[in-house]
Design an enzyme around this catalytic site. Structure first.
Site, PDB file in Angstrom:
ATOM      1  N   PHE A 250      15.824 -83.943  10.243  1.00 13.15           N
ATOM      2  CA  PHE A 250      17.409 -83.723  10.988  1.00 13.15           C
ATOM      3  C   PHE A 250      18.062 -84.120   9.923  1.00 13.15           C
ATOM      4  CE2 PHE A 250      14.895 -86.132  13.393  1.00 13.15           C
ATOM      5  CZ  PHE A 250      14.369 -85.491  15.106  1.00 13.15           C
ATOM      6  N   ASP A 251      19.959 -83.362  10.538  1.00 15.85           N
ATOM      7  CA  ASP A 251      20.801 -83.685   9.741  1.00 15.85           C
ATOM      8  C   ASP A 251      21.601 -84.699  10.123  1.00 15.85           C
ATOM      9  OD1 ASP A 251      23.928 -83.175   8.187  1.00 15.85           O
ATOM     10  OD2 ASP A 251      24.315 -81.823  10.000  1.00 15.85           O
ATOM     11  N   GLY A 252      22.769 -84.955  10.266  1.00 22.89           N
ATOM     12  CA  GLY A 252      23.572 -86.079  10.498  1.00 22.89           C
ATOM     13  C   GLY A 252      24.439 -85.779  11.412  1.00 22.89           C
TER      14      GLY A 252
ATOM     15  N   ASP B  31      23.445 -78.489  11.822  1.00 20.54           N
ATOM     16  CA  ASP B  31      24.553 -77.236  12.387  1.00 20.54           C
ATOM     17  C   ASP B  31      25.171 -76.879  11.317  1.00 20.54           C
ATOM     18  OD1 ASP B  31      27.254 -78.997  12.136  1.00 20.54           O
ATOM     19  OD2 ASP B  31      25.294 -79.893  11.188  1.00 20.54           O
TER      20      ASP B  31
END
Length: 297
Positions: A161-163, A271
């Site tokens: 996951f990106d943050g 995102d």
């Protein structure tokens, strides 16, 4: 006793995210619904090749056993019911135990996420994904040209996951977009002890963490453009949520793709479209159209 989805990790997925229907989809995009339906019907006995999210779904379903049904995967598709037969036939041929599906024949399917109690929605349609995110569901547009998942970890689900704007809110990203890197670093250093608000994928990470605590083999990674000193707020936020990730990569703007190639996830969520384009050259990837980077003017 009535059937229920309570307590399960529920993944809603479109047919194109699960299987490679790109050739058929080109027929669909010509606007000839009947020709598309005929093509799918003609290929009814021909299992579709695995799609971008196939590995993730197959591994998640393997968490189910005679003692507990921990995961439910539901087809949620703009396909017509006739074409849906091929989806279920393809699932049967590849030993995916799928029992539920909703087919809307071109209409928006996202409204069915609520009665499904979906934790995650994966689709190849960006409009459906954005609508789902706006309704408060974790959702991502699969990059249909992504490389497929590595076979090196057949019994372990691996997700990266990106943050900011994915696991966390886009609060810090807004500072970066408006004022630049120096202001972003200062902002995050001054608020290091203040947890970030949740992003759309916090519930997904929570569900995976719960499955880990039940002994399921899952490995998670935070892969972010943050670097020191902004790393601390991200770590403290996860601590405040009582959620652990197995690996964290604070890359300070380096391309994520090569690092993801080494981690070998079944799926990566980010995102930023640029990050997804690069990551998709190495791993299955999906775009989360959330936060300031995806604001529609």
């Amino acid at each position: 006793m009535a059937a229920t989805l309570d307590g399960k990790l529920v993944v809603a997925i479109s047919s194109r995210a699960l299987f490679d229907f790109e050739e058929e989809n080109r027929e669909f995009e010509k606007g000839d619904d009947r020709a598309y339906m005929r093509l799918q019907l003609d290929r009814l006995e021909q299992p579709a090749p695995p799609g971008v999210a196939f590995s993730l779904v197959k591994k998640l379903l393997a968490f189910n056993d005679a003692e507990a049904q921990r995961v439910e995967v539901v087809i949620l598709s703009r396909n017509d019911p006739v074409s849906g037969m091929r989806v279920f036939r393809s699932a049967q041929a590849t030993e995916l135990k799928l029992e539920r599906g909703v087919f809307t024949k071109g209409r928006e399917p996202y409204k069915y996420l609520r009665p499904l109690k979906a934790n995650l929605f994966l689709s190849a349609n960006p409009n459906d994904v954005r609508a789902a995110l706006n309704e408060g569901f974790a959702a991502a547009t699969v990059h249909t040209r992504s490389v497929r998942a590595s076979p090196n970890y057949p019994n372990e689900v691996r997700i990266a996951f990106d943050g900011d704007a994915v696991l966390f809110s886009d609060e810090a990203e807004r500072v970066y977009q408006a004022e630049g890197l120096s202001a972003f670093q200062q902002h995050e250093s001054s608020k290091a002890a203040l947890p970030l608000q949740a992003g759309p994928f916090k519930p997904v990470l929570e569900a995976l963490h719960r499955l880990q605590s039940e002994g399921m083999r899952i490995r998670t990674a935070l892969v972010t453009a943050r670097s020191a000193p902004a790393h601390e707020r991200a770590i403290r936020t996860l601590m405040d949520w009582n959620i652990e990730v197995d690996e964290a990569m604070f890359l300070g703007g380096l391309h994520k793709g090569e690092f993801l190639r080494e981690f070998e996830p079944d799926f990566f969520f980010d995102d930023q479209t640029g990050h997804i384009e690069h990551a998709a050259q190495h791993v299955p990837a999906g775009h989360v159209a959330s936060g300031v980077a995806n604001d529609q003017r």
